[in-house]
Design a protein around this motif. Structure first.
Motif, PDB file in Angstrom:
ATOM      1  N   UNK A 167      70.411  78.594 120.493  1.00  0.00           N
ATOM      2  CA  UNK A 167      68.770  78.377 120.665  1.00  0.00           C
ATOM      3  C   UNK A 167      69.065  76.892 121.554  1.00  0.00           C
ATOM      4  N   UNK A 168      67.993  76.714 121.770  1.00  0.00           N
ATOM      5  CA  UNK A 168      67.775  75.100 122.156  1.00  0.00           C
ATOM      6  C   UNK A 168      67.863  73.782 121.291  1.00  0.00           C
ATOM      7  N   UNK A 169      67.663  74.743 120.012  1.00  0.00           N
ATOM      8  CA  UNK A 169      67.268  74.191 119.242  1.00  0.00           C
ATOM      9  C   UNK A 169      68.733  73.345 118.436  1.00  0.00           C
ATOM     10  N   UNK A 170      69.627  75.003 118.678  1.00  0.00           N
ATOM     11  CA  UNK A 170      71.116  74.558 118.077  1.00  0.00           C
ATOM     12  C   UNK A 170      71.579  75.889 117.914  1.00  0.00           C
ATOM     13  N   UNK A 171      72.507  76.293 116.562  1.00  0.00           N
ATOM     14  CA  UNK A 171      73.242  76.846 116.949  1.00  0.00           C
ATOM     15  C   UNK A 171      73.159  77.713 114.764  1.00  0.00           C
ATOM     16  N   UNK A 172      72.765  78.664 114.227  1.00  0.00           N
ATOM     17  CA  UNK A 172      72.235  79.143 113.305  1.00  0.00           C
ATOM     18  C   UNK A 172      72.934  79.866 112.762  1.00  0.00           C
ATOM     19  N   UNK A 173      73.395  80.168 111.263  1.00  0.00           N
ATOM     20  CA  UNK A 173      74.066  81.377 110.980  1.00  0.00           C
ATOM     21  C   UNK A 173      73.015  82.286 109.947  1.00  0.00           C
ATOM     22  N   UNK A 174      73.043  83.818 110.889  1.00  0.00           N
ATOM     23  CA  UNK A 174      71.466  84.342 109.384  1.00  0.00           C
ATOM     24  C   UNK A 174      72.476  84.577 108.286  1.00  0.00           C
ATOM     25  N   UNK A 175      72.338  84.501 107.341  1.00  0.00           N
ATOM     26  CA  UNK A 175      72.031  84.720 105.509  1.00  0.00           C
ATOM     27  C   UNK A 175      71.725  85.826 105.171  1.00  0.00           C
ATOM     28  N   UNK A 176      72.354  86.407 104.679  1.00  0.00           N
ATOM     29  CA  UNK A 176      71.302  87.655 104.595  1.00  0.00           C
ATOM     30  C   UNK A 176      70.608  88.121 103.449  1.00  0.00           C
ATOM     31  N   UNK A 177      71.280  86.905 102.489  1.00  0.00           N
ATOM     32  CA  UNK A 177      70.860  86.632 101.127  1.00  0.00           C
ATOM     33  C   UNK A 177      70.658  86.314 101.339  1.00  0.00           C
ATOM     34  N   UNK A 178      68.955  85.693 100.948  1.00  0.00           N
ATOM     35  CA  UNK A 178      68.025  85.167 100.770  1.00  0.00           C
ATOM     36  C   UNK A 178      67.077  85.020 102.070  1.00  0.00           C
ATOM     37  N   UNK A 179      67.697  85.847 103.372  1.00  0.00           N
ATOM     38  CA  UNK A 179      66.970  86.175 104.655  1.00  0.00           C
ATOM     39  C   UNK A 179      66.308  83.987 105.410  1.00  0.00           C
ATOM     40  N   UNK A 180      67.120  84.048 106.171  1.00  0.00           N
ATOM     41  CA  UNK A 180      67.412  82.084 106.334  1.00  0.00           C
ATOM     42  C   UNK A 180      68.368  82.371 107.324  1.00  0.00           C
ATOM     43  N   UNK A 181      68.040  80.942 107.982  1.00  0.00           N
ATOM     44  CA  UNK A 181      69.011  80.428 109.112  1.00  0.00           C
ATOM     45  C   UNK A 181      70.013  79.200 108.338  1.00  0.00           C
ATOM     46  N   UNK A 182      70.946  78.671 108.833  1.00  0.00           N
ATOM     47  CA  UNK A 182      71.330  77.702 108.427  1.00  0.00           C
ATOM     48  C   UNK A 182      72.152  77.517 108.950  1.00  0.00           C
ATOM     49  N   UNK A 183      71.661  75.938 109.344  1.00  0.00           N
ATOM     50  CA  UNK A 183      71.926  75.742 110.726  1.00  0.00           C
ATOM     51  C   UNK A 183      73.429  75.647 110.763  1.00  0.00           C
ATOM     52  N   UNK A 184      74.162  75.139 111.791  1.00  0.00           N
ATOM     53  CA  UNK A 184      75.575  74.340 111.815  1.00  0.00           C
ATOM     54  C   UNK A 184      75.755  73.955 113.074  1.00  0.00           C
ATOM     55  N   UNK A 185      74.855  74.338 114.350  1.00  0.00           N
ATOM     56  CA  UNK A 185      75.348  72.793 115.072  1.00  0.00           C
ATOM     57  C   UNK A 185      74.494  72.417 115.580  1.00  0.00           C
ATOM     58  N   UNK A 186      73.429  70.922 115.698  1.00  0.00           N
ATOM     59  CA  UNK A 186      72.455  71.382 116.947  1.00  0.00           C
ATOM     60  C   UNK A 186      72.505  71.430 118.665  1.00  0.00           C
ATOM     61  N   UNK A 187      73.637  71.735 118.607  1.00  0.00           N
ATOM     62  CA  UNK A 187      74.111  71.551 120.643  1.00  0.00           C
ATOM     63  C   UNK A 187      73.552  73.031 121.010  1.00  0.00           C
ATOM     64  N   UNK A 188      73.496  72.724 121.765  1.00  0.00           N
ATOM     65  CA  UNK A 188      72.741  73.760 122.574  1.00  0.00           C
ATOM     66  C   UNK A 188      73.727  74.925 123.808  1.00  0.00           C
ATOM     67  N   UNK A 189      74.333  75.550 122.959  1.00  0.00           N
ATOM     68  CA  UNK A 189      75.418  75.894 123.540  1.00  0.00           C
ATOM     69  C   UNK A 189      75.618  77.523 124.066  1.00  0.00           C
TER      70      UNK A 189
END
Length: 212
Positions: free
Chosen positions: A99-121
């Protein structure tokens, strides 16, 4: 004394720099698991939104949460997901969100997004120019390390099957939530791998655009 002050200044500057680039995870709202559009109505409305005029409307946090959960979330106990996985394994296709906020990994265990980078790719990962229009792009990545007990062909088959199931769930949940989506196989895997800092064993397979 001046040397000591200079050293303190350097340490403080480095600390502030580290804070400025620290990663931030995103807690997702509880996904919708009942009510809403019926399955057969969703199947009837399931469709790929045309790419050229792909909308740019913002998807809410609640809607994004429900779509991600439908793609590969836990739906029973600690070892049951919304899509089938070979040999009872944990999901071996990981879902990333750009997204415009960066790239995230969806963690199904805990149901949250873990930030990978702040870059809009978003503008860099698809072969088509319209991909950058989407507020969110879901990226399907096969985690080869999770399937290293299978031969290469079988591991690839399992990954492709999982992406098919996951993407269909995205289509159905998008239809139920009245969102626009489109699966795209023409991607730039090298750029995706570099941007998401993927290990060599991980392979990007496809992306899905998501918008209101």
């Amino acid at each position: 004394m001046l040397c000591w002050l200079r050293n303190v200044t350097i340490v403080l500057s480095m600390s502030l720099f580290c804070l400025s680039i620290s990663y931030a995870d995103i807690t997702l709202p509880t996904p919708q698991m009942k009510d809403g559009m019926g399955l057969f109505d969703s199947l009837k409305k399931r469709a790929s939104t045309p790419g050229g005029g792909f909308p740019t409307g913002i998807v809410s946090d609640d809607e994004l949460s429900s779509v991600l959960w439908s793609a590969t979330g836990l739906n029973r106990g600690k070892n049951g997901w919304t899509v089938p996985m070979a040999s009872g394994k944990q999901p071996y296709v990981r879902l990333y969100v750009a997204s415009d906020k960066g790239a995230f990994l969806y963690e199904w265990e805990g149901h949250y997004l873990r930030e990978i980078t702040k870059q809009d790719i978003r503008a860099d990962i698809g072969m088509q120019n319209f991909t950058k229009r989407a507020p969110y792009i879901l990226i399907f990545v096969a985690d080869g390390a999770s399937l290293n007990d299978f031969d290469t062909q079988k591991a690839n088959d399992f990954s492709q099957i999982a992406v098919g199931a996951m993407s269909q769930n995205v289509y159905l949940s998008a239809a139920a939530l009245k969102l626009s989506t489109r699966y795209i196989h023409s991607i730039k895997p090298d750029i995706i791998s570099q941007s998401l800092q993927l290990p060599e064993s991980s392979k990007p397979i496809g992306i899905m655009l998501l918008a209101k």
